[in-house]
Design a protein around this motif. Structure first.
Motif, mmCIF file in Angstrom:
data_model
loop_
_atom_site.group_PDB
_atom_site.id
_atom_site.type_symbol
_atom_site.label_atom_id
_atom_site.label_comp_id
_atom_site.label_asym_id
_atom_site.label_seq_id
_atom_site.Cartn_x
_atom_site.Cartn_y
_atom_site.Cartn_z
ATOM 1 N N TYR A 165 116.531 -26.644 74.209
ATOM 2 C CA TYR A 165 116.070 -25.479 74.953
ATOM 3 C C TYR A 165 115.971 -25.743 76.455
ATOM 4 O O TYR A 165 115.362 -24.963 77.190
ATOM 5 N N SER A 166 116.591 -26.814 76.924
ATOM 6 C CA SER A 166 116.568 -27.159 78.351
ATOM 7 C C SER A 166 117.742 -26.493 79.074
ATOM 8 O O SER A 166 118.678 -25.998 78.446
ATOM 9 N N PRO A 167 117.702 -26.525 80.410
ATOM 10 C CA PRO A 167 118.827 -25.995 81.180
ATOM 11 C C PRO A 167 120.144 -26.721 80.890
ATOM 12 O O PRO A 167 121.218 -26.165 81.123
ATOM 13 N N LEU A 168 120.069 -27.938 80.382
ATOM 14 C CA LEU A 168 121.293 -28.677 80.051
ATOM 15 C C LEU A 168 122.046 -28.073 78.876
ATOM 16 O O LEU A 168 123.242 -28.277 78.734
ATOM 17 N N MET A 169 121.312 -27.343 78.023
ATOM 18 C CA MET A 169 121.965 -26.788 76.837
ATOM 19 C C MET A 169 121.792 -25.272 76.756
ATOM 20 O O MET A 169 122.572 -24.548 77.340
ATOM 21 N N PHE A 170 120.788 -24.793 76.057
ATOM 22 C CA PHE A 170 120.748 -23.380 75.708
ATOM 23 C C PHE A 170 119.575 -22.599 76.305
ATOM 24 O O PHE A 170 119.265 -21.505 75.832
ATOM 25 N N GLN A 171 118.928 -23.131 77.334
ATOM 26 C CA GLN A 171 117.772 -22.436 77.893
ATOM 27 C C GLN A 171 118.103 -21.020 78.335
ATOM 28 O O GLN A 171 117.375 -20.078 78.011
ATOM 29 N N GLN A 172 119.187 -20.854 79.062
ATOM 30 C CA GLN A 172 119.513 -19.532 79.594
ATOM 31 C C GLN A 172 119.815 -18.541 78.473
ATOM 32 O O GLN A 172 119.338 -17.404 78.494
ATOM 33 N N ALA A 173 120.588 -18.971 77.500
ATOM 34 C CA ALA A 173 120.900 -18.088 76.364
ATOM 35 C C ALA A 173 119.632 -17.732 75.598
ATOM 36 O O ALA A 173 119.446 -16.585 75.172
ATOM 37 N N LEU A 195 116.477 -17.731 76.815
ATOM 38 C CA LEU A 195 115.663 -16.835 77.641
ATOM 39 C C LEU A 195 116.167 -15.395 77.559
ATOM 40 O O LEU A 195 115.386 -14.464 77.346
ATOM 41 N N GLU A 196 117.468 -15.223 77.707
ATOM 42 C CA GLU A 196 118.050 -13.879 77.660
ATOM 43 C C GLU A 196 117.828 -13.239 76.293
ATOM 44 O O GLU A 196 117.421 -12.080 76.202
ATOM 45 N N GLY A 197 118.104 -13.979 75.247
ATOM 46 C CA GLY A 197 117.961 -13.436 73.900
ATOM 47 C C GLY A 197 116.528 -13.095 73.555
ATOM 48 O O GLY A 197 116.255 -12.123 72.851
ATOM 49 N N LEU A 219 122.394 -11.683 68.350
ATOM 50 C CA LEU A 219 123.058 -12.750 67.608
ATOM 51 C C LEU A 219 122.942 -14.067 68.372
ATOM 52 O O LEU A 219 122.746 -15.126 67.763
ATOM 53 N N LYS A 220 123.045 -14.011 69.685
ATOM 54 C CA LYS A 220 122.945 -15.203 70.520
ATOM 55 C C LYS A 220 121.622 -15.935 70.277
ATOM 56 O O LYS A 220 121.583 -17.156 70.152
ATOM 57 N N ASN A 230 118.376 -20.410 67.948
ATOM 58 C CA ASN A 230 117.204 -20.822 67.175
ATOM 59 C C ASN A 230 117.572 -21.409 65.813
ATOM 60 O O ASN A 230 117.067 -22.469 65.433
ATOM 61 N N ALA A 231 118.442 -20.746 65.091
ATOM 62 C CA ALA A 231 118.841 -21.258 63.772
ATOM 63 C C ALA A 231 119.627 -22.557 63.921
ATOM 64 O O ALA A 231 119.504 -23.463 63.091
ATOM 65 N N GLY A 232 120.410 -22.649 64.979
ATOM 66 C CA GLY A 232 121.153 -23.886 65.236
ATOM 67 C C GLY A 232 120.230 -25.057 65.475
ATOM 68 O O GLY A 232 120.419 -26.151 64.937
ATOM 69 N N TYR A 233 119.204 -24.830 66.288
ATOM 70 C CA TYR A 233 118.241 -25.901 66.542
ATOM 71 C C TYR A 233 117.562 -26.348 65.254
ATOM 72 O O TYR A 233 117.487 -27.536 64.968
ATOM 73 N N HIS A 234 117.043 -25.414 64.493
ATOM 74 C CA HIS A 234 116.280 -25.790 63.309
ATOM 75 C C HIS A 234 117.156 -26.409 62.223
ATOM 76 O O HIS A 234 116.712 -27.302 61.497
ATOM 77 N N THR A 235 118.394 -25.986 62.137
ATOM 78 C CA THR A 235 119.309 -26.624 61.185
ATOM 79 C C THR A 235 119.558 -28.067 61.599
ATOM 80 O O THR A 235 119.479 -28.986 60.779
#
Length: 134
Positions: free
Chosen positions: A26-34, A36-38, A109-110, A115-120
């Protein structure tokens, strides 16, 4: 050290590794922006959040998830079996539960994928650590 047939060291390391994975995911290096938007959040929302409660609560939940995986895979699982079990939990319990909720809540969907990707991946990592240290 084992308590109730659970390796406490493995559980704590699994919890720590999954917590750190979340920090990276969930950091800016990976998926933070997606994320936040979602989630409809802003950087300002993050600054005003109660970080102590969020991080302590998240780590305690990572411990609980790690205990559950350790108890369910048993005392001496093969590493690949424990990882497969974690992957199974992540996809069949967590991602499907999120999916149902997100469909009814009409969430993007994003956000589901983040979220599902992280928990998996989280449960697969927990399985790896628990399986490796038993």
């Amino acid at each position: 050290m084992y308590v109730f047939e659970v390796n406490i060291v493995a559980v704590m390391l699994a919890a720590l590794s999954s917590f750190l994975l979340g920090g990276l995911w969930y950091s800016p290096l990976m998926f933070q922006q997606a994320w936040l938007e979602g989630a409809g959040l802003t950087e300002l929302d993050l600054k005003h959040a109660n970080h102590k409660a969020i991080f302590m609560g998240s780590f305690l939940l990572c411990i609980l998830a790690s205990i559950a995986v350790a108890m369910l895979v048993g005392k001496a699982p093969a590493v690949l079996d424990a990882m497969a079990f974690g992957l199974f939990i992540g996809i069949t319990f967590v991602a499907t539960s999120f999916g149902i909720s997100y469909l009814f809540e009409q969430r993007p969907l994003k956000l589901f994928l983040v979220n599902a990707g992280y928990h998996t991946l989280q449960f697969t990592l927990i399985g790896f650590v628990v399986g490796s240290l038993n």
